[in-house]
Design an enzyme around this catalytic site. Structure first.
Site, mmCIF file in Angstrom:
data_model
loop_
_atom_site.group_PDB
_atom_site.id
_atom_site.type_symbol
_atom_site.label_atom_id
_atom_site.label_comp_id
_atom_site.label_asym_id
_atom_site.label_seq_id
_atom_site.Cartn_x
_atom_site.Cartn_y
_atom_site.Cartn_z
ATOM 1 N N TYR A 135 -0.341 -0.950 -12.137
ATOM 2 C CA TYR A 135 -1.784 -0.820 -12.387
ATOM 3 C C TYR A 135 -2.080 -0.099 -13.698
ATOM 4 O O TYR A 135 -3.045 0.653 -13.792
ATOM 5 C CB TYR A 135 -2.485 -0.140 -11.197
ATOM 6 C CG TYR A 135 -2.233 -0.882 -9.898
ATOM 7 C CD1 TYR A 135 -2.788 -2.148 -9.695
ATOM 8 C CD2 TYR A 135 -1.403 -0.354 -8.910
ATOM 9 C CE1 TYR A 135 -2.524 -2.847 -8.536
ATOM 10 C CE2 TYR A 135 -1.146 -1.065 -7.741
ATOM 11 C CZ TYR A 135 -1.712 -2.309 -7.564
ATOM 12 O OH TYR A 135 -1.456 -3.008 -6.421
ATOM 13 N N GLY A 165 0.770 -1.248 0.000
ATOM 14 C CA GLY A 165 0.000 0.000 0.000
ATOM 15 C C GLY A 165 0.790 1.281 0.000
ATOM 16 O O GLY A 165 0.204 2.351 -0.168
ATOM 17 N N ARG A 192 -6.009 4.264 -15.161
ATOM 18 C CA ARG A 192 -6.105 4.901 -13.842
ATOM 19 C C ARG A 192 -6.814 6.255 -13.871
ATOM 20 O O ARG A 192 -7.626 6.533 -12.982
ATOM 21 C CB ARG A 192 -4.732 4.999 -13.178
ATOM 22 C CG ARG A 192 -4.075 3.625 -12.950
ATOM 23 C CD ARG A 192 -2.760 3.715 -12.186
ATOM 24 N NE ARG A 192 -2.933 4.327 -10.899
ATOM 25 C CZ ARG A 192 -2.666 5.593 -10.613
ATOM 26 N NH1 ARG A 192 -2.160 6.390 -11.537
ATOM 27 N NH2 ARG A 192 -2.891 6.066 -9.409
ATOM 28 N N TYR A 202 -9.934 6.225 -11.412
ATOM 29 C CA TYR A 202 -9.812 6.914 -10.118
ATOM 30 C C TYR A 202 -9.486 8.390 -10.276
ATOM 31 O O TYR A 202 -8.969 9.004 -9.343
ATOM 32 C CB TYR A 202 -8.686 6.327 -9.254
ATOM 33 C CG TYR A 202 -8.389 4.868 -9.315
ATOM 34 C CD1 TYR A 202 -9.253 3.936 -8.727
ATOM 35 C CD2 TYR A 202 -7.215 4.395 -9.902
ATOM 36 C CE1 TYR A 202 -8.944 2.586 -8.737
ATOM 37 C CE2 TYR A 202 -6.902 3.038 -9.903
ATOM 38 C CZ TYR A 202 -7.765 2.141 -9.324
ATOM 39 O OH TYR A 202 -7.457 0.807 -9.321
ATOM 40 N N GLU A 224 3.805 -6.993 1.571
ATOM 41 C CA GLU A 224 3.269 -7.254 0.220
ATOM 42 C C GLU A 224 3.259 -5.983 -0.611
ATOM 43 O O GLU A 224 2.209 -5.530 -1.062
ATOM 44 C CB GLU A 224 1.822 -7.770 0.342
ATOM 45 C CG GLU A 224 1.619 -8.932 1.292
ATOM 46 C CD GLU A 224 0.148 -9.126 1.684
ATOM 47 O OE1 GLU A 224 -0.714 -8.315 1.281
ATOM 48 O OE2 GLU A 224 -0.130 -10.093 2.399
ATOM 49 N N PRO A 225 4.412 -5.355 -0.841
ATOM 50 C CA PRO A 225 4.395 -4.116 -1.622
ATOM 51 C C PRO A 225 4.188 -4.389 -3.111
ATOM 52 O O PRO A 225 4.717 -5.368 -3.647
ATOM 53 C CB PRO A 225 5.788 -3.511 -1.378
ATOM 54 C CG PRO A 225 6.657 -4.677 -1.034
ATOM 55 C CD PRO A 225 5.775 -5.751 -0.442
ATOM 56 N N ARG A 257 2.735 -1.388 -5.846
ATOM 57 C CA ARG A 257 2.967 -0.108 -6.521
ATOM 58 C C ARG A 257 4.335 0.507 -6.199
ATOM 59 O O ARG A 257 5.016 1.002 -7.096
ATOM 60 C CB ARG A 257 1.877 0.870 -6.079
ATOM 61 C CG ARG A 257 1.882 2.205 -6.809
ATOM 62 C CD ARG A 257 0.938 3.196 -6.106
ATOM 63 N NE ARG A 257 -0.355 2.635 -5.806
ATOM 64 C CZ ARG A 257 -1.419 2.683 -6.609
ATOM 65 N NH1 ARG A 257 -1.359 3.318 -7.748
ATOM 66 N NH2 ARG A 257 -2.566 2.118 -6.259
ATOM 67 N N CYS A 288 -13.787 5.682 -27.735
ATOM 68 C CA CYS A 288 -15.074 6.371 -27.818
ATOM 69 C C CYS A 288 -15.751 6.442 -26.461
ATOM 70 O O CYS A 288 -16.742 5.752 -26.194
ATOM 71 C CB CYS A 288 -15.959 5.651 -28.832
ATOM 72 S SG CYS A 288 -15.167 5.635 -30.437
ATOM 73 N N GLU A 289 -15.188 7.233 -25.567
ATOM 74 C CA GLU A 289 -15.711 7.475 -24.222
ATOM 75 C C GLU A 289 -15.184 8.836 -23.805
ATOM 76 O O GLU A 289 -13.989 9.093 -23.955
ATOM 77 C CB GLU A 289 -15.117 6.483 -23.199
ATOM 78 C CG GLU A 289 -15.480 5.041 -23.372
ATOM 79 C CD GLU A 289 -16.790 4.653 -22.719
ATOM 80 O OE1 GLU A 289 -17.334 5.455 -21.931
ATOM 81 O OE2 GLU A 289 -17.269 3.556 -23.012
HETATM 82 C C1 LIG Z 1 -3.048 -4.915 -4.073
HETATM 83 C C2 LIG Z 1 -2.577 -5.575 -2.849
HETATM 84 C C3 LIG Z 1 -1.299 -5.314 -2.360
HETATM 85 C C4 LIG Z 1 -0.377 -4.310 -2.988
HETATM 86 O O1 LIG Z 1 -0.837 -3.014 -2.870
HETATM 87 P P1 LIG Z 1 0.071 -1.799 -3.398
HETATM 88 O O2 LIG Z 1 -0.720 -0.611 -3.100
HETATM 89 O O3 LIG Z 1 0.288 -2.003 -4.845
HETATM 90 O O4 LIG Z 1 1.354 -1.855 -2.622
HETATM 91 C C5 LIG Z 1 -0.882 -6.009 -1.245
HETATM 92 N N1 LIG Z 1 -1.676 -6.912 -0.628
HETATM 93 C C6 LIG Z 1 -2.925 -7.180 -1.067
HETATM 94 C C7 LIG Z 1 -3.751 -8.170 -0.350
HETATM 95 C C8 LIG Z 1 -3.407 -6.518 -2.186
HETATM 96 O O5 LIG Z 1 -4.650 -6.789 -2.609
#
Ligand SMILES: *Cc1c(COP(=O)(O)O)cnc(C)c1O
Length: 424
Positions: A381, A247, A323, A327, A284-285, A287, A353-354
């Site tokens: 993404y 995240g 994106r 968003y 779990e990085p 982005r 076409c949007e």
């Molecule tokens: C998408 C996701 C991530 C990675 O999120 P980033 O914002 O890309 O770092 C990590 N864990 C889980 C469960 C996710 O769904």
């Protein structure tokens, strides 16, 4: 020749009047492979990873790249060779990791809707951990594992109910979110897990959102998680690993997220203070490892100046760069070869076409048709959410390593697009 770096974009620099990634002139790649073209920098990915590694020096940690950010086999290879594990969200993701040489035991499987088929496949492959997101999933996983004579290693994804202060579509740790087990049901659900013969509790997991640019939500999540771990362990269920998800945000347009090393220094101080600093940790990085390692090269097809708006129509669109449409996200857009002319205000839009097919509103650019532009921060993404809308082919992808460019994905053809279809 003067070199001018781009703020927040470590791998990009103008040398003279030309934009380079590492030692590759981007114009050359666009000429060779056509546009739209995604170009990724290996050095930039490894330097993003190194920031995490510095932060965790001397600790037990498994960094699992959240591959949904960019699941290209060539990108997976870079992280597998650097020793990373992978956070997957489907059996298809798992097949990609295995095809790229990643190890099954370093895979963790997240997602709210794992099917029995996917569970079976992942159990047979021997993945490291299932991050279970609901009580219903826990029961099914136990059943599937028993039918194979196995015990599934599980972690419960808990919902710490903290506000990551990001876009609502990428907030995942709030009470109202579809993700994770509600805070107040966590201990009960662990007790149920401990009773089930087909699962083995190995950890706890959370992931509170994406593009988080402040450290406070992370620090709050640590406290909420450790409160839970203490309660679960007091109920007699040992927790082997603590997974804090991903995240961490990146600089798209002057945002100043904490560096991974700085953030983790503070997180680890909190873990130390509560006696958890020597536990097995996981993260779990996604982005933050790849977002600013990529650009999308595109050609200006037409200029369409108007009374109210000037449109700069490019050959990349919302199917390549979803994106902004999804968003209202911001990507910087810069020329590969800046012109000395006076700039004007342009809405940079694709051919789809949007009206939602815009890439940047009100951008100050000196452009002419035929010019090449780079859409920045396109490593995460973008290609992973690309589609064939308007029968557009998905772009090619190149991974740059110093002065070498590897084509890691050929441009899709219309024959390939139609391959799965059958005439009446
Ligand atoms: C998408 C996701 C991530 C990675 O999120 P980033 O914002 O890309 O770092 C990590 N864990 C889980 C469960 C996710 O769904």
């Amino acid at each position: 020749m003067t070199t001018q770096n781009l703020p927040g974009q470590p791998q990009l620099a103008y040398r003279g009047n030309e934009l380079f990634t590492e030692s590759m002139r981007l114009r050359d790649l666009a000429k060779q492979h056509g546009t739209p073209l995604f170009v990724y920098s290996k050095a930039s990915m490894l330097s993003a990873l190194a920031s995490y590694q510095r932060g965790f020096a001397g600790r037990k940690v498994q960094i699992c790249y959240a591959m949904k950010a960019n699941p290209a086999l060539g990108v997976i290879q870079v992280f597998a060779q650097a020793g990373c594990g992978f956070d997957i969200v489907s059996a298809g993701d798992m097949d990609r990791v295995l095809a790229a040489g990643g190890k099954a035991e370093k895979i963790i499987f997240s997602g709210v809707g794992k099917t029995r088929f996917e569970m079976r496949r992942a159990l047979e492959a021997g993945i490291g951990c299932f991050n279970v997101e609901s009580e219903a999933e826990l029961e099914v996983l136990s059943e599937v594992a028993l039918s194979l004579g196995l015990r599934a290693p599980v972690s419960l994804r808990v919902n710490p109910n903290v506000d990551p202060k990001t876009h609502p579509y990428i907030s995942t740790g709030l009470k109202s979110s579809k993700f994770g087990v509600a805070h107040e049901r966590v201990v009960q659900t662990y007790q149920r897990a401990a009773e089930l013969a087909g699962v083995r509790v190995v950890g706890i997991d959370c992931h509170i959102g994406s593009q988080i640019t402040q450290e406070a939500p992370y620090l709050d999540a640590v406290d909420r998680m450790l409160d839970l771990v203490e309660a679960i362990e007091a109920a007699g269920i040992p927790i082997h690993h603590l997974d804090f998800g991903g995240g961490l945000g990146i600089d798209y347009n002057g945002e100043t997220p904490p560096g991974a090393d700085q953030l983790w220094k503070k997180m680890l101080a909190k873990l130390d203070a509560r006696g958890f600093g020597q536990r097995q940790l996981m993260i779990e990085p996604g982005r933050s490892l790849v977002g600013n390692a990529g650009v999308c090269l595109t050609e200006v097809i037409y200029l369409k100046p108007g009374e109210q708006k000037n449109f700069c129509i490019i050959d990349a669109a919302m199917n390549d760069l979803p994106r902004p449409a999804m968003y209202q996200a911001y990507h910087q857009i810069v020329p590969l070869t800046p012109r000395p002319d006076a700039p004007k205000q342009w809405d940079v839009v694709g051919p789809v076409c949007e009206s939602g097919d815009w890439i940047g509103h009100d951008r100050t650019l000196a452009v002419q048709s035929g010019d090449l532009l780079a859409v920045l921060s396109a490593g995460a993404y973008c290609m992973s959410m690309a589609s064939n809308y308007n029968s557009r082919a998905r772009a090619a992808e190149v991974l740059v390593d110093g002065s070498h460019a590897h084509l890691i994905r050929r441009r899709e053809t219309i024959v390939e697009q139609m391959q799965q279809e059958l005439l009446l």
